[in-house]
Design a protein around this motif. Structure first.
Motif, PDB file in Angstrom:
ATOM      1  N   ALA A  61     -14.341  -6.847   2.898  1.00  0.00           N
ATOM      2  CA  ALA A  61     -15.060  -7.695   2.232  1.00  0.00           C
ATOM      3  C   ALA A  61     -14.635  -7.393   0.510  1.00  0.00           C
ATOM      4  CB  ALA A  61     -16.229  -7.739   2.278  1.00  0.00           C
ATOM      5  N   VAL A  62     -14.685  -6.112   0.428  1.00  0.00           N
ATOM      6  CA  VAL A  62     -14.192  -5.490  -0.930  1.00  0.00           C
ATOM      7  C   VAL A  62     -12.886  -5.857  -1.618  1.00  0.00           C
ATOM      8  CG1 VAL A  62     -14.124  -3.548  -2.542  1.00  0.00           C
ATOM      9  CG2 VAL A  62     -15.989  -3.762  -1.216  1.00  0.00           C
ATOM     10  N   LEU A  63     -12.053  -5.810  -0.490  1.00  0.00           N
ATOM     11  CA  LEU A  63     -10.598  -6.173  -0.583  1.00  0.00           C
ATOM     12  C   LEU A  63     -10.331  -7.545  -0.908  1.00  0.00           C
ATOM     13  CD1 LEU A  63      -7.625  -4.947  -0.862  1.00  0.00           C
ATOM     14  CD2 LEU A  63      -7.412  -5.274   1.522  1.00  0.00           C
ATOM     15  N   ALA A  64     -11.228  -8.306  -0.214  1.00  0.00           N
ATOM     16  CA  ALA A  64     -10.973  -9.945  -0.416  1.00  0.00           C
ATOM     17  C   ALA A  64     -11.285 -10.173  -1.700  1.00  0.00           C
ATOM     18  CB  ALA A  64     -11.692 -10.617   0.768  1.00  0.00           C
ATOM     19  N   ALA A  65     -12.380  -9.575  -2.176  1.00  0.00           N
ATOM     20  CA  ALA A  65     -12.851  -9.819  -3.572  1.00  0.00           C
ATOM     21  C   ALA A  65     -12.066  -9.427  -4.858  1.00  0.00           C
ATOM     22  CB  ALA A  65     -14.292  -9.627  -3.747  1.00  0.00           C
ATOM     23  N   ALA A  66     -11.017  -8.472  -4.353  1.00  0.00           N
ATOM     24  CA  ALA A  66     -10.371  -7.764  -5.347  1.00  0.00           C
ATOM     25  C   ALA A  66      -9.369  -8.651  -6.279  1.00  0.00           C
ATOM     26  CB  ALA A  66      -9.575  -6.665  -4.904  1.00  0.00           C
ATOM     27  N   ASP A  67      -9.283  -8.795  -7.614  1.00  0.00           N
ATOM     28  CA  ASP A  67      -8.293  -9.418  -8.060  1.00  0.00           C
ATOM     29  C   ASP A  67      -7.057  -8.753  -8.034  1.00  0.00           C
ATOM     30  OD1 ASP A  67     -10.070 -11.578  -9.124  1.00  0.00           O
ATOM     31  OD2 ASP A  67     -10.864 -10.156 -10.529  1.00  0.00           O
ATOM     32  N   ALA A  68      -6.979  -7.503  -8.011  1.00  0.00           N
ATOM     33  CA  ALA A  68      -5.546  -6.844  -7.968  1.00  0.00           C
ATOM     34  C   ALA A  68      -6.148  -5.177  -7.360  1.00  0.00           C
ATOM     35  CB  ALA A  68      -5.075  -6.334  -9.137  1.00  0.00           C
ATOM     36  N   VAL A  69      -5.006  -4.449  -6.921  1.00  0.00           N
ATOM     37  CA  VAL A  69      -5.119  -3.222  -6.398  1.00  0.00           C
ATOM     38  C   VAL A  69      -4.109  -2.238  -7.112  1.00  0.00           C
ATOM     39  CG1 VAL A  69      -5.052  -1.989  -4.346  1.00  0.00           C
ATOM     40  CG2 VAL A  69      -6.025  -3.852  -4.178  1.00  0.00           C
ATOM     41  N   TRP A  70      -4.639  -1.191  -7.691  1.00  0.00           N
ATOM     42  CA  TRP A  70      -3.627  -0.285  -8.212  1.00  0.00           C
ATOM     43  C   TRP A  70      -3.286   0.824  -7.304  1.00  0.00           C
ATOM     44  CZ3 TRP A  70      -5.350   3.826 -11.799  1.00  0.00           C
ATOM     45  CH2 TRP A  70      -4.472   4.717 -12.665  1.00  0.00           C
ATOM     46  N   ASP A  71      -1.863   0.898  -7.012  1.00  0.00           N
ATOM     47  CA  ASP A  71      -1.295   1.874  -6.029  1.00  0.00           C
ATOM     48  C   ASP A  71      -0.901   3.152  -6.958  1.00  0.00           C
ATOM     49  OD1 ASP A  71      -0.235   3.038  -4.135  1.00  0.00           O
ATOM     50  OD2 ASP A  71       1.874   2.374  -4.286  1.00  0.00           O
ATOM     51  N   THR A  72      -1.585   4.078  -6.921  1.00  0.00           N
ATOM     52  CA  THR A  72      -1.602   5.495  -7.984  1.00  0.00           C
ATOM     53  C   THR A  72      -0.460   6.276  -7.702  1.00  0.00           C
ATOM     54  OG1 THR A  72      -2.764   6.625  -6.661  1.00  0.00           O
ATOM     55  CG2 THR A  72      -3.928   5.259  -8.364  1.00  0.00           C
ATOM     56  N   TRP A  73       0.096   6.797  -8.817  1.00  0.00           N
ATOM     57  CA  TRP A  73       1.006   7.821  -8.903  1.00  0.00           C
ATOM     58  C   TRP A  73       0.412   9.242  -8.807  1.00  0.00           C
ATOM     59  CZ3 TRP A  73       2.724  11.687 -11.868  1.00  0.00           C
ATOM     60  CH2 TRP A  73       4.187  12.177 -11.399  1.00  0.00           C
ATOM     61  N   PRO A  74       0.752  10.415  -8.128  1.00  0.00           N
ATOM     62  CA  PRO A  74       1.932  10.479  -7.232  1.00  0.00           C
ATOM     63  C   PRO A  74       1.532  10.170  -5.829  1.00  0.00           C
ATOM     64  CG  PRO A  74       0.963  12.703  -7.815  1.00  0.00           C
ATOM     65  CD  PRO A  74       0.300  11.509  -8.753  1.00  0.00           C
ATOM     66  N   TYR A  75       0.277   9.938  -5.784  1.00  0.00           N
ATOM     67  CA  TYR A  75      -0.387   9.687  -4.235  1.00  0.00           C
ATOM     68  C   TYR A  75      -0.439   8.253  -4.199  1.00  0.00           C
ATOM     69  CZ  TYR A  75      -1.310  14.451  -5.346  1.00  0.00           C
ATOM     70  OH  TYR A  75      -1.139  15.838  -5.502  1.00  0.00           O
ATOM     71  N   SER A  76       0.363   7.738  -3.429  1.00  0.00           N
ATOM     72  CA  SER A  76       0.413   6.131  -2.971  1.00  0.00           C
ATOM     73  C   SER A  76      -0.620   5.826  -2.074  1.00  0.00           C
ATOM     74  CB  SER A  76       1.568   5.620  -2.839  1.00  0.00           C
ATOM     75  OG  SER A  76       2.104   6.198  -1.294  1.00  0.00           O
ATOM     76  N   GLY A  77      -1.315   4.899  -1.891  1.00  0.00           N
ATOM     77  CA  GLY A  77      -2.210   4.426  -1.285  1.00  0.00           C
ATOM     78  C   GLY A  77      -2.016   4.194   0.331  1.00  0.00           C
ATOM     79  N   VAL A  78      -0.740   4.127   0.710  1.00  0.00           N
ATOM     80  CA  VAL A  78      -0.198   3.867   1.717  1.00  0.00           C
ATOM     81  C   VAL A  78      -0.907   2.748   2.599  1.00  0.00           C
ATOM     82  CG1 VAL A  78       0.690   5.057   3.981  1.00  0.00           C
ATOM     83  CG2 VAL A  78       0.703   6.583   2.007  1.00  0.00           C
ATOM     84  N   SER A  79      -1.842   3.253   3.667  1.00  0.00           N
ATOM     85  CA  SER A  79      -2.470   2.073   4.360  1.00  0.00           C
ATOM     86  C   SER A  79      -3.384   1.151   3.567  1.00  0.00           C
ATOM     87  CB  SER A  79      -3.257   2.507   5.436  1.00  0.00           C
ATOM     88  OG  SER A  79      -4.225   3.218   4.863  1.00  0.00           O
TER      89      SER A  79
END
Length: 111
Positions: A61-79
């Motif tokens: 539900a939080v993901l569906a409401a998100a405008d964008a997601v930040w994939d951080t460096w150096p630890y990427s979000g993977v899943s």
């Protein structure tokens, strides 16, 4: 005036969210910054929220409401990055020597 809100998901390690929040507030109050810079950073620090560990349904539900997601460096979000891509949520990636997120590249090439 910016109205955005950044939500960070609580990690598996105990207590990192309060430490991160305190660090953001500390940077915003640094005497090394000009008064105008402190005001801007204090406002930004107030627009960062921390979510506790979520159930899969609540996370979706939080993901569906998100405008964008930040994939951080150096630890990427993977899943989490793959889940955002699958949900059609735009993903912002910090610059790296690879030119793109390692997890996102892996997911793209796995198709």
């Amino acid at each position: 005036r910016p109205r955005g809100l950044a939500l960070l998901l609580d990690g598996t390690g105990a207590g990192w969210s309060p430490v991160t929040a305190a660090r953001l507030r500390g940077v915003a109050a640094s005497p090394l910054l000009a008064a105008a810079e402190r005001r801007v950073l204090a406002g930004a620090a107030n627009r960062v929220g921390f979510l506790p560990r979520l159930t899969a349904q609540a996370y979706a539900a939080v993901l569906a409401a998100a405008d964008a997601v930040w994939d951080t460096w150096p630890y990427s979000g993977v899943s989490t990055t793959v889940e955002a891509a699958a949900a059609g949520v735009p993903i912002f990636d910090a610059a790296s020597t690879l030119g793109a997120s390692p997890s996102l590249c892996a997911a793209h090439h796995a198709r």
